[in-house]
Motif scaffolding. Structure first.
Motif, PDB file in Angstrom:
ATOM      1  N   UNK A   1       0.746  -1.218  -0.051  1.00  0.00           N
ATOM      2  CA  UNK A   1      -0.089   0.098  -0.156  1.00  0.00           C
ATOM      3  C   UNK A   1       0.779   1.166  -0.146  1.00  0.00           C
ATOM      4  N   UNK A   2       0.156   2.308  -0.432  1.00  0.00           N
ATOM      5  CA  UNK A   2       0.974   3.516  -0.566  1.00  0.00           C
ATOM      6  C   UNK A   2       1.201   4.252   0.719  1.00  0.00           C
ATOM      7  N   UNK A   3       2.199   4.817   1.108  1.00  0.00           N
ATOM      8  CA  UNK A   3       2.460   5.752   2.432  1.00  0.00           C
ATOM      9  C   UNK A   3       2.299   7.300   1.875  1.00  0.00           C
ATOM     10  N   UNK A   4       1.267   7.790   2.513  1.00  0.00           N
ATOM     11  CA  UNK A   4       1.157   8.988   2.423  1.00  0.00           C
ATOM     12  C   UNK A   4       1.670  10.211   3.532  1.00  0.00           C
ATOM     13  N   UNK A   5       1.422  11.371   3.190  1.00  0.00           N
ATOM     14  CA  UNK A   5       1.761  12.389   4.058  1.00  0.00           C
ATOM     15  C   UNK A   5       0.599  12.188   5.363  1.00  0.00           C
ATOM     16  N   UNK A   6      -0.581  11.820   4.973  1.00  0.00           N
ATOM     17  CA  UNK A   6      -1.390  11.796   6.078  1.00  0.00           C
ATOM     18  C   UNK A   6      -1.355  10.699   6.934  1.00  0.00           C
TER      19      UNK A   6
END
Length: 162
Positions: free
Chosen positions: A105-110
């Motif tokens: 899964x993508x790691x985001x700033x949020x």
């Protein structure tokens, strides 16, 4: 095909319905346990417990992609489950194995979005593991039933399933 003879007490469906799973207080282990009950007994057949399934769930998360700042841009979640299915009366092992699955899964700033993605992926992986474990148990029970049938005249042979 497995569940077509659900009214036959010797059917695979009844064998699967008679499996009880060891309790675990961790949330992901509870999710796995619930998913296993759903795939082992989809028709909610009421039957006496004959087998006990012990699970050992391990999780790991590792970065798979790093961005130019060195931070993770994508994580890989891996679930590994070792299991042992035993006859309750005799404590003999009927089936055992280990399976692992993974997804990313993508790691985001949020942070919350990343946490939610992590939880969502792990929950989905418990569904896949439940299916894999069920398939292995069905295979092992079918094999044991076949061996019991072949050796029913041999007084020294003891069947592991009832």
């Amino acid at each position: 095909m497995i569940y077509k003879d659900q009214f036959d007490e010797n059917s695979i469906a009844h064998q699967l319905a008679s499996i009880r799973i060891k309790k675990d207080r961790k949330q992901l282990a509870q999710t796995l346990k619930n998913n296993l009950y759903d795939v082992l007994n989809p028709d909610y057949i009421k039957t006496e417990a004959k087998y006990f399934l012990e699970l050992n769930l391990e999780t790991s998360v590792a970065p798979t992609f790093t961005n130019i700042t060195g931070a993770s841009g994508r994580n890989k979640a891996t679930l590994t489950v070792s299991y042992v299915l035993k006859n309750i009366k005799t404590a003999q092992t009927i089936s055992e194995g280990r399976t692992d699955v993974y997804d990313s899964y993508d790691v985001t700033q949020n942070r919350y979005a990343t946490y939610t993605a992590d939880e969502y992926v792990k929950d989905n992986l418990t569904n896949v593991i439940a299916q894999k474990i069920r398939n292995s148990i069905v295979n092992d029970i079918s094999e044991e039933k076949r061996e019991c049938e072949e050796n029913k005249h041999d007084k020294n042979y003891k069947c592991l399933i009832e």
